[in-house]
Scaffold this motif. Structure first.
Motif, PDB file in Angstrom:
ATOM      1  N   LYS A   1       1.661  -0.722 -11.700  1.00  0.00           N
ATOM      2  CA  LYS A   1       2.217  -1.723 -12.607  1.00  0.00           C
ATOM      3  C   LYS A   1       3.379  -2.480 -11.972  1.00  0.00           C
ATOM      4  O   LYS A   1       3.764  -3.539 -12.442  1.00  0.00           O
ATOM      5  N   LYS A   2       3.918  -1.942 -10.902  1.00  0.00           N
ATOM      6  CA  LYS A   2       5.043  -2.577 -10.201  1.00  0.00           C
ATOM      7  C   LYS A   2       4.579  -3.318  -8.943  1.00  0.00           C
ATOM      8  O   LYS A   2       5.371  -3.673  -8.093  1.00  0.00           O
ATOM      9  N   GLY A   3       3.261  -3.512  -8.823  1.00  0.00           N
ATOM     10  CA  GLY A   3       2.723  -4.291  -7.716  1.00  0.00           C
ATOM     11  C   GLY A   3       2.225  -3.488  -6.533  1.00  0.00           C
ATOM     12  O   GLY A   3       1.815  -4.049  -5.524  1.00  0.00           O
ATOM     13  N   GLY A   4       2.232  -2.183  -6.654  1.00  0.00           N
ATOM     14  CA  GLY A   4       1.758  -1.355  -5.549  1.00  0.00           C
ATOM     15  C   GLY A   4       0.302  -0.967  -5.703  1.00  0.00           C
ATOM     16  O   GLY A   4      -0.204  -0.844  -6.816  1.00  0.00           O
ATOM     17  N   ASP A   5      -0.365  -0.815  -4.585  1.00  0.00           N
ATOM     18  CA  ASP A   5      -1.727  -0.292  -4.570  1.00  0.00           C
ATOM     19  C   ASP A   5      -1.602   1.152  -4.098  1.00  0.00           C
ATOM     20  O   ASP A   5      -1.563   1.427  -2.896  1.00  0.00           O
TER      21      ASP A   5
ATOM     22  N   ILE B   1      12.132   7.039   6.026  1.00  0.00           N
ATOM     23  CA  ILE B   1      13.371   6.652   5.353  1.00  0.00           C
ATOM     24  C   ILE B   1      13.324   7.200   3.922  1.00  0.00           C
ATOM     25  O   ILE B   1      12.491   6.773   3.127  1.00  0.00           O
ATOM     26  N   ASN B   2      14.198   8.143   3.633  1.00  0.00           N
ATOM     27  CA  ASN B   2      14.225   8.739   2.304  1.00  0.00           C
ATOM     28  C   ASN B   2      14.677   7.735   1.257  1.00  0.00           C
ATOM     29  O   ASN B   2      15.677   7.043   1.433  1.00  0.00           O
ATOM     30  N   SER B   3      13.926   7.657   0.175  1.00  0.00           N
ATOM     31  CA  SER B   3      14.316   6.840  -0.964  1.00  0.00           C
ATOM     32  C   SER B   3      15.572   7.459  -1.569  1.00  0.00           C
ATOM     33  O   SER B   3      15.742   8.676  -1.548  1.00  0.00           O
TER      34      SER B   3
ATOM     35  N   LEU C   1      13.522   1.887  -7.482  1.00  0.00           N
ATOM     36  CA  LEU C   1      14.284   1.938  -6.226  1.00  0.00           C
ATOM     37  C   LEU C   1      13.364   2.046  -5.014  1.00  0.00           C
ATOM     38  O   LEU C   1      13.580   1.403  -3.992  1.00  0.00           O
ATOM     39  N   PHE C   2      12.330   2.862  -5.151  1.00  0.00           N
ATOM     40  CA  PHE C   2      11.368   3.045  -4.067  1.00  0.00           C
ATOM     41  C   PHE C   2      10.650   1.734  -3.758  1.00  0.00           C
ATOM     42  O   PHE C   2      10.564   1.313  -2.598  1.00  0.00           O
ATOM     43  N   VAL C   3      10.151   1.049  -4.788  1.00  0.00           N
ATOM     44  CA  VAL C   3       9.445  -0.227  -4.597  1.00  0.00           C
ATOM     45  C   VAL C   3      10.380  -1.254  -3.970  1.00  0.00           C
ATOM     46  O   VAL C   3       9.990  -1.991  -3.054  1.00  0.00           O
ATOM     47  N   SER C   4      11.613  -1.302  -4.435  1.00  0.00           N
ATOM     48  CA  SER C   4      12.593  -2.228  -3.870  1.00  0.00           C
ATOM     49  C   SER C   4      12.801  -1.963  -2.378  1.00  0.00           C
ATOM     50  O   SER C   4      12.854  -2.894  -1.569  1.00  0.00           O
ATOM     51  N   LEU C   5      12.899  -0.705  -2.010  1.00  0.00           N
ATOM     52  CA  LEU C   5      13.070  -0.337  -0.608  1.00  0.00           C
ATOM     53  C   LEU C   5      11.842  -0.715   0.222  1.00  0.00           C
ATOM     54  O   LEU C   5      11.964  -1.281   1.312  1.00  0.00           O
TER      55      LEU C   5
ATOM     56  N   ASN D   1       0.835  -1.196   0.000  1.00  0.00           N
ATOM     57  CA  ASN D   1       0.000   0.000   0.000  1.00  0.00           C
ATOM     58  C   ASN D   1       0.872   1.249   0.000  1.00  0.00           C
ATOM     59  O   ASN D   1       1.730   1.411   0.866  1.00  0.00           O
ATOM     60  N   ILE D   2       0.619   2.124  -0.968  1.00  0.00           N
ATOM     61  CA  ILE D   2       1.385   3.348  -1.108  1.00  0.00           C
ATOM     62  C   ILE D   2       0.438   4.537  -0.990  1.00  0.00           C
ATOM     63  O   ILE D   2      -0.564   4.615  -1.705  1.00  0.00           O
ATOM     64  N   ALA D   3       0.770   5.459  -0.093  1.00  0.00           N
ATOM     65  CA  ALA D   3       0.021   6.713   0.048  1.00  0.00           C
ATOM     66  C   ALA D   3       0.776   7.797  -0.696  1.00  0.00           C
ATOM     67  O   ALA D   3       1.977   7.988  -0.482  1.00  0.00           O
TER      68      ALA D   3
END
Length: 182
Positions: free
Chosen positions: A29-33, A132-134, A171-175, A2-4
């Motif tokens: 598309k990268k798996g985030g809602d 945590i900053n990306s 990078l953000f999704v990986s983190l 989940n991403i806000a």
């Protein structure tokens, strides 16, 4: 995951809000809602530490969204080398309970070449909120903003801009995924 996404402009057709919507699609598309909380559509009352805001629907909805998310994206126009008042006010309504240990991607849209000052300000705020900053940020400025203005916003994004957006989102999704796994 989940991403806000907080779109921090109080302008109706803000390029930073259109960028937020585009990034929500990329993250999807990268798996985030990803859910965009648009401060123009859902304005918040001016923060005062003496008030609870338990009866303000927009404040309650923002806090619920932030509490449930695994990662956060903050987007702002650059005003006078800093973030918008609307975004600053939204962040004042929140505290470390909403950010602690969560990755945060920051983005800006600037009338000039790039909006780096506001990105640096946001990263300082994120640190103070224990987020945590990306490692990457997204900044669009000048002619790059045309991809996010008007009725065709986000439909014909310049290739170099799209590449930077995807790299920052990867990078953000990986983190987010690494931190979710513990």
């Amino acid at each position: 995951m989940n991403i806000a996404i907080i779109a921090g402009s109080n302008r109706k057709q803000a390029s930073s809000t259109k960028l937020s919507e585009y990034v929500a699609g990329v993250l999807g598309k990268k798996g985030g809602d990803a859910r965009v909380f648009d401060l123009y559509q859902q304005p918040l009352p001016m923060y005062c530490p003496d008030d609870a805001y338990d009866d303000d629907r927009n404040v309650v909805e923002l806090k619920e969204l932030m509490m449930k998310c695994d990662g956060i994206v903050l987007a702002t126009p650059e005003y006078h080398s800093s973030i918008s008042g609307a975004l600053k006010n939204a962040l004042d309504h929140l505290n470390k309970d909403y950010f602690s240990g969560k990755p945060v991607l920051v983005m800006s849209s600037s009338g000039g070449a790039v909006g780096v000052s506001c990105l640096q300000h946001m990263q300082g705020i994120v640190r103070n909120l224990h987020g945590i900053n990306s490692p990457e940020w997204i900044s669009i400025g000048g002619a790059q903003r045309q991809s996010f203005e008007g009725e065709r916003a986000g439909l014909e994004v310049q290739e170099d801009v799209d590449l930077r957006i995807h790299r920052a989102c990867d990078l953000f999704v990986s983190l987010v995924e690494r931190l979710r796994k513990g």
